[in-house]
Design a protein around this motif. Structure first.
Motif, PDB file in Angstrom:
ATOM      1  N   ILE A   9       0.836  -1.203   0.000  1.00 18.09           N
ATOM      2  CA  ILE A   9       0.000   0.000   0.000  1.00 18.09           C
ATOM      3  C   ILE A   9       0.872   1.256   0.000  1.00 18.09           C
ATOM      4  O   ILE A   9       0.607   2.216  -0.741  1.00 18.09           O
ATOM      5  CB  ILE A   9      -0.941  -0.009   1.216  1.00 18.09           C
ATOM      6  CG1 ILE A   9      -1.946  -1.156   1.090  1.00 18.09           C
ATOM      7  CG2 ILE A   9      -1.680   1.320   1.337  1.00 18.09           C
ATOM      8  CD1 ILE A   9      -2.842  -1.346   2.296  1.00 18.09           C
ATOM      9  N   THR A  11       3.873   1.507  -1.153  1.00 20.62           N
ATOM     10  CA  THR A  11       4.502   1.585  -2.471  1.00 20.62           C
ATOM     11  C   THR A  11       3.542   2.163  -3.500  1.00 20.62           C
ATOM     12  O   THR A  11       3.920   3.002  -4.330  1.00 20.62           O
ATOM     13  CB  THR A  11       4.969   0.184  -2.917  1.00 20.62           C
ATOM     14  OG1 THR A  11       5.904  -0.335  -1.967  1.00 20.62           O
ATOM     15  CG2 THR A  11       5.632   0.244  -4.287  1.00 20.62           C
ATOM     16  N   LEU A  12       2.285   1.732  -3.456  1.00 21.26           N
ATOM     17  CA  LEU A  12       1.280   2.265  -4.383  1.00 21.26           C
ATOM     18  C   LEU A  12       1.127   3.772  -4.217  1.00 21.26           C
ATOM     19  O   LEU A  12       1.065   4.520  -5.203  1.00 21.26           O
ATOM     20  CB  LEU A  12      -0.065   1.575  -4.152  1.00 21.26           C
ATOM     21  CG  LEU A  12      -0.177   0.108  -4.583  1.00 21.26           C
ATOM     22  CD1 LEU A  12      -1.525  -0.463  -4.165  1.00 21.26           C
ATOM     23  CD2 LEU A  12       0.013  -0.032  -6.088  1.00 21.26           C
ATOM     24  N   ARG A  13       1.080   4.237  -2.980  1.00 18.52           N
ATOM     25  CA  ARG A  13       0.931   5.677  -2.736  1.00 18.52           C
ATOM     26  C   ARG A  13       2.109   6.464  -3.301  1.00 18.52           C
ATOM     27  O   ARG A  13       1.940   7.551  -3.862  1.00 18.52           O
ATOM     28  CB  ARG A  13       0.777   5.938  -1.234  1.00 18.52           C
ATOM     29  CG  ARG A  13      -0.572   5.476  -0.675  1.00 18.52           C
ATOM     30  CD  ARG A  13      -0.603   5.566   0.820  1.00 18.52           C
ATOM     31  NE  ARG A  13      -1.924   5.215   1.358  1.00 18.52           N
ATOM     32  CZ  ARG A  13      -2.135   4.752   2.579  1.00 18.52           C
ATOM     33  NH1 ARG A  13      -1.116   4.594   3.416  1.00 18.52           N
ATOM     34  NH2 ARG A  13      -3.347   4.449   2.987  1.00 18.52           N
ATOM     35  N   ILE A  15       3.942   5.553  -5.841  1.00 18.59           N
ATOM     36  CA  ILE A  15       3.812   5.506  -7.296  1.00 18.59           C
ATOM     37  C   ILE A  15       2.811   6.560  -7.772  1.00 18.59           C
ATOM     38  O   ILE A  15       3.052   7.259  -8.764  1.00 18.59           O
ATOM     39  CB  ILE A  15       3.383   4.098  -7.754  1.00 18.59           C
ATOM     40  CG1 ILE A  15       4.514   3.099  -7.522  1.00 18.59           C
ATOM     41  CG2 ILE A  15       2.968   4.106  -9.236  1.00 18.59           C
ATOM     42  CD1 ILE A  15       4.117   1.650  -7.751  1.00 18.59           C
ATOM     43  N   PHE A  16       1.696   6.704  -7.068  1.00 18.92           N
ATOM     44  CA  PHE A  16       0.688   7.702  -7.455  1.00 18.92           C
ATOM     45  C   PHE A  16       1.271   9.113  -7.417  1.00 18.92           C
ATOM     46  O   PHE A  16       0.992   9.947  -8.295  1.00 18.92           O
ATOM     47  CB  PHE A  16      -0.532   7.624  -6.530  1.00 18.92           C
ATOM     48  CG  PHE A  16      -1.216   6.279  -6.515  1.00 18.92           C
ATOM     49  CD1 PHE A  16      -1.144   5.427  -7.613  1.00 18.92           C
ATOM     50  CD2 PHE A  16      -1.916   5.855  -5.392  1.00 18.92           C
ATOM     51  CE1 PHE A  16      -1.769   4.185  -7.600  1.00 18.92           C
ATOM     52  CE2 PHE A  16      -2.543   4.628  -5.372  1.00 18.92           C
ATOM     53  CZ  PHE A  16      -2.471   3.790  -6.475  1.00 18.92           C
ATOM     54  N   LEU A  35      -7.738   5.244  -1.362  1.00 21.93           N
ATOM     55  CA  LEU A  35      -7.281   3.996  -1.972  1.00 21.93           C
ATOM     56  C   LEU A  35      -7.849   2.827  -1.189  1.00 21.93           C
ATOM     57  O   LEU A  35      -7.792   2.808   0.042  1.00 21.93           O
ATOM     58  CB  LEU A  35      -5.745   3.949  -1.956  1.00 21.93           C
ATOM     59  CG  LEU A  35      -5.079   2.615  -2.279  1.00 21.93           C
ATOM     60  CD1 LEU A  35      -5.275   2.278  -3.761  1.00 21.93           C
ATOM     61  CD2 LEU A  35      -3.591   2.671  -1.928  1.00 21.93           C
ATOM     62  N   VAL A  37      -7.795  -1.503  -1.248  1.00 22.18           N
ATOM     63  CA  VAL A  37      -7.167  -2.674  -1.863  1.00 22.18           C
ATOM     64  C   VAL A  37      -7.941  -3.937  -1.527  1.00 22.18           C
ATOM     65  O   VAL A  37      -8.771  -3.959  -0.619  1.00 22.18           O
ATOM     66  CB  VAL A  37      -5.697  -2.817  -1.414  1.00 22.18           C
ATOM     67  CG1 VAL A  37      -4.889  -1.616  -1.844  1.00 22.18           C
ATOM     68  CG2 VAL A  37      -5.614  -3.002   0.095  1.00 22.18           C
ATOM     69  N   LEU A  69       1.341   4.991 -14.663  1.00 22.98           N
ATOM     70  CA  LEU A  69       1.702   4.203 -13.485  1.00 22.98           C
ATOM     71  C   LEU A  69       2.938   3.342 -13.755  1.00 22.98           C
ATOM     72  O   LEU A  69       3.868   3.306 -12.943  1.00 22.98           O
ATOM     73  CB  LEU A  69       0.530   3.313 -13.064  1.00 22.98           C
ATOM     74  CG  LEU A  69      -0.688   4.013 -12.453  1.00 22.98           C
ATOM     75  CD1 LEU A  69      -1.826   3.036 -12.267  1.00 22.98           C
ATOM     76  CD2 LEU A  69      -0.322   4.670 -11.122  1.00 22.98           C
ATOM     77  N   SER A  73       6.789   2.967 -11.829  1.00 22.99           N
ATOM     78  CA  SER A  73       6.714   1.883 -10.851  1.00 22.99           C
ATOM     79  C   SER A  73       8.000   1.051 -10.845  1.00 22.99           C
ATOM     80  O   SER A  73       8.747   1.056 -11.831  1.00 22.99           O
ATOM     81  CB  SER A  73       5.522   0.973 -11.157  1.00 22.99           C
ATOM     82  OG  SER A  73       5.714   0.302 -12.394  1.00 22.99           O
ATOM     83  N   PHE A  79       1.297  -2.651 -13.681  1.00 31.09           N
ATOM     84  CA  PHE A  79      -0.158  -2.493 -13.726  1.00 31.09           C
ATOM     85  C   PHE A  79      -0.645  -2.981 -15.082  1.00 31.09           C
ATOM     86  O   PHE A  79      -0.070  -2.646 -16.124  1.00 31.09           O
ATOM     87  CB  PHE A  79      -0.530  -1.031 -13.491  1.00 31.09           C
ATOM     88  CG  PHE A  79      -0.045  -0.509 -12.160  1.00 31.09           C
ATOM     89  CD1 PHE A  79      -0.862  -0.568 -11.042  1.00 31.09           C
ATOM     90  CD2 PHE A  79       1.245   0.002 -12.029  1.00 31.09           C
ATOM     91  CE1 PHE A  79      -0.406  -0.114  -9.814  1.00 31.09           C
ATOM     92  CE2 PHE A  79       1.702   0.461 -10.801  1.00 31.09           C
ATOM     93  CZ  PHE A  79       0.875   0.399  -9.692  1.00 31.09           C
TER      94      PHE A  79
END
Length: 220
Positions: A9, A11-13, A15-16, A35, A37, A69, A73, A79
């Motif tokens: 989570i 890591t996703l933030r 990336i955004f 977000l 998941v 994305l 990443s 993705f």
């Protein structure tokens, strides 16, 4: 995957932010990216299909979103597909209720494929499949896996597939399936998380399993 659910989570933030997406934030003193998941994946397990919901403040075409994305990443985190959904669609956590696991077993006596199918049929025909669930900071709990397995089949020699409950209704852990099977069939050897693949998480309609982005689930 060798990082935890919470680390994914985070890591996703990141990336955004790197992709400079127009993300929506929660309200309050500590705003966070909106977000959501899917069900957590245990450290060390491989997965072929994971999902998340992301709220944006401006519209971006799905293909453009995927391009932005993947551009920022990490090498091994890619993705694949993006789908725009309406605001009135149920949350991801309330939709996803099924996980499909493929488990590769090894044996001390190398049964034939026909014998493996007989083993699974006998296992699934059990009136109940009781195991003890060990929980952190809580007392152990006895549960019946029989009530939590939707379907099971032998795909090929040593490779079995289980469709099991997950999400808010409960969950079945691959190691619990293995433990229950090993209790019944001692010839099944111990295994590692590397022998488990979560094929994906789905929405169970009672007849079929659908990915959360399917038209059957979100409409056209």
């Amino acid at each position: 995957m060798y990082i935890s659910h919470l680390e994914v989570i985070k890591t996703l933030r990141r990336i955004f932010r790197r992709a400079e997406l127009p993300v929506a934030f929660s309200q309050g003193y500590n705003p966070r990216i909106n977000l959501a998941v899917g069900p957590p994946l245990a450290v060390g397990l491989i997965s072929q299909g994971e999902y998340f919901d992301l709220e944006l403040t401006a519209e971006i075409l799905p293909a453009e979103l995927i391009k932005r994305l993947n551009k920022v990443s990490p090498t091994d985190l890619k993705f694949i597909k993006a789908v725009q959904i309406a605001d009135n669609i149920k949350s991801l956590s309330s939709l996803l209720d099924t996980a499909i696991y493929q488990i590769t077993f090894s044996y001390s006596n190398s049964p034939s494929l026909a014998e493996e199918k007989e083993m699974l049929a006998d296992f699934m025909n059990s009136k109940e499949i009781m195991i003890i669930r060990h929980r952190r900071k809580k007392s152990d709990r006895e549960i019946d896996l029989k009530q939590r397995i939707f379907a099971a089949e032998v795909l090929s020699a040593g490779k079995w597939e289980f469709s099991v409950v997950t999400g808010s209704r409960g969950n079945v852990r691959p190691e619990e399936l293995h433990r229950a099977l090993q209790n019944k069939y001692p010839e099944i050897k111990d295994f590692s998380p590397l022998q488990v693949v979560r094929e994906g998480v789905y929405v169970n309609t009672g007849k079929e399993f659908y990915p959360p982005y399917a038209e059957k689930i979100i409409g056209s």
